[in-house]
Enzyme design. Structure first.
Site, PDB file in Angstrom:
ATOM      1  N   HIS A 240      13.421  -2.199 -55.668  1.00  0.00           N
ATOM      2  CA  HIS A 240      13.995  -2.019 -57.192  1.00  0.00           C
ATOM      3  C   HIS A 240      13.191  -2.967 -58.210  1.00  0.00           C
ATOM      4  O   HIS A 240      13.745  -3.456 -58.950  1.00  0.00           O
ATOM      5  CB  HIS A 240      15.374  -2.439 -57.085  1.00  0.00           C
ATOM      6  CG  HIS A 240      16.346  -1.967 -58.320  1.00  0.00           C
ATOM      7  ND1 HIS A 240      15.994  -2.416 -59.412  1.00  0.00           N
ATOM      8  CD2 HIS A 240      17.356  -1.031 -58.348  1.00  0.00           C
ATOM      9  CE1 HIS A 240      16.851  -1.701 -60.347  1.00  0.00           C
ATOM     10  NE2 HIS A 240      17.563  -1.045 -59.538  1.00  0.00           N
TER      11      HIS A 240
ATOM     12  N   TYR B  15      10.829  -4.203 -61.397  1.00  0.00           N
ATOM     13  CA  TYR B  15      10.777  -3.654 -62.756  1.00  0.00           C
ATOM     14  C   TYR B  15       9.529  -3.823 -62.988  1.00  0.00           C
ATOM     15  O   TYR B  15       8.790  -5.034 -63.143  1.00  0.00           O
ATOM     16  CB  TYR B  15      11.801  -4.583 -63.635  1.00  0.00           C
ATOM     17  CG  TYR B  15      13.251  -4.348 -63.321  1.00  0.00           C
ATOM     18  CD1 TYR B  15      14.064  -3.592 -64.026  1.00  0.00           C
ATOM     19  CD2 TYR B  15      13.983  -5.279 -62.229  1.00  0.00           C
ATOM     20  CE1 TYR B  15      15.404  -3.308 -63.589  1.00  0.00           C
ATOM     21  CE2 TYR B  15      15.185  -4.974 -62.316  1.00  0.00           C
ATOM     22  CZ  TYR B  15      16.046  -4.079 -62.744  1.00  0.00           C
ATOM     23  OH  TYR B  15      17.204  -3.904 -62.710  1.00  0.00           O
TER      24      TYR B  15
ATOM     25  N   HIS C 168      23.299   0.409 -54.103  1.00  0.00           N
ATOM     26  CA  HIS C 168      22.647  -0.887 -53.870  1.00  0.00           C
ATOM     27  C   HIS C 168      23.129  -1.563 -52.642  1.00  0.00           C
ATOM     28  O   HIS C 168      23.308  -2.852 -52.560  1.00  0.00           O
ATOM     29  CB  HIS C 168      22.795  -1.894 -55.181  1.00  0.00           C
ATOM     30  CG  HIS C 168      22.106  -1.534 -56.573  1.00  0.00           C
ATOM     31  ND1 HIS C 168      22.248  -2.200 -57.486  1.00  0.00           N
ATOM     32  CD2 HIS C 168      21.415  -0.336 -56.383  1.00  0.00           C
ATOM     33  CE1 HIS C 168      21.417  -1.671 -58.468  1.00  0.00           C
ATOM     34  NE2 HIS C 168      20.853  -0.426 -58.154  1.00  0.00           N
TER      35      HIS C 168
ATOM     36  N   GLU D  31      12.227   4.067 -57.925  1.00  0.00           N
ATOM     37  CA  GLU D  31      13.042   3.673 -56.692  1.00  0.00           C
ATOM     38  C   GLU D  31      12.718   4.722 -55.733  1.00  0.00           C
ATOM     39  O   GLU D  31      13.544   5.838 -55.622  1.00  0.00           O
ATOM     40  CB  GLU D  31      14.484   3.487 -56.701  1.00  0.00           C
ATOM     41  CG  GLU D  31      14.933   2.338 -57.988  1.00  0.00           C
ATOM     42  CD  GLU D  31      16.239   2.339 -58.498  1.00  0.00           C
ATOM     43  OE1 GLU D  31      17.029   2.684 -57.475  1.00  0.00           O
ATOM     44  OE2 GLU D  31      16.369   2.307 -59.854  1.00  0.00           O
TER      45      GLU D  31
END
Length: 222
Positions: A82, A84, A8, A187
């Protein structure tokens, strides 16, 4: 993040930085926003002044996300998105049907770092080469894609009839299904920790080169 691990982006990765709005387009058939961020030399330990850009573009029934970067010193770059995704209102995603054009996955250790071993998905729970329900499988898994010129993944819900197809120019995708949140991440990226392993695709960006990660998420409905 754990010490020495830049998952990250490190202690304060790009996702925790303020980005500048470069441009906005609002045409009926093409809506997009372009953002920029300058990462100073040795930020998070990475050499070079890196100019990064990300463009989010809506094209009919598709979301296109394009990451770009240039540097003044050789450095390593592996950007991704990233988001969702949830394609119906059901409280679970176990019924989602997933397909991945990925014959191999990357073995990872307790820190989610690759060991360097690329394992065949055939005969394992990670075999989504043919569409099947996710079930109770929890994923935080890097997959090696078969091709960068074909569809990388598909996700389908028979409840909503929505199908999402993923296309990318990247060699891998990390599939993540978070605990406590009925959703899934795609990702699209280079293999994690690529600089450590010579048989992984290179993540090195040199001056005068442009890093490009472009992925397309296409939505259809029955």
């Amino acid at each position: 993040n754990q010490k020495g691990v830049t998952l990250h982006g490190g202690e304060r990765g790009f996702g925790k930085r303020y980005w500048e709005i470069i441009s906005v387009q609002g045409e009926a058939s093409r809506q997009e926003i372009r953002l920029g961020y300058k990462s100073a030399h040795l930020e998070e330990g990475f050499p070079g002044n890196l100019q990064a850009c990300v463009t989010y573009r809506l094209e009919e029934n598709a979301l296109v996300i394009r990451h770009e970067a240039q540097t003044d010193l050789p450095t390593f770059v592996n950007m991704t998105n990233h988001a969702y995704f949830k394609i119906d209102r059901h409280p679970l995603i176990s019924h989602y049907r997933l397909q991945l054009a990925a014959p191999q996955y990357l073995e990872t250790d307790s820190r989610l770092l690759p060991t360097g071993r690329m394992l065949e998905v055939r005969g394992t729970d990670f075999d989504f080469q043919k569409e099947k329900p996710i079930g109770d499988l929890k994923l935080d898994t890097p997959f090696a894609l078969e091709s960068t010129s074909a569809m990388a993944a598909q996700l389908y819900s028979k409840i909503s009839g929505i199908r999402m197809s993923v296309y990318t120019n990247q060699p891998g995708v990390v599939i993540f299904t978070p605990e406590g949140s009925p959703s899934i991440c795609f990702e699209t990226q280079n293999f994690p920790d690529a600089p450590k392993f010579g048989h992984f695709p290179s993540a090195l960006l040199r001056p005068q080169e442009t890093y490009i990660n472009e992925s397309r998420f296409v939505f259809d409905r029955d």
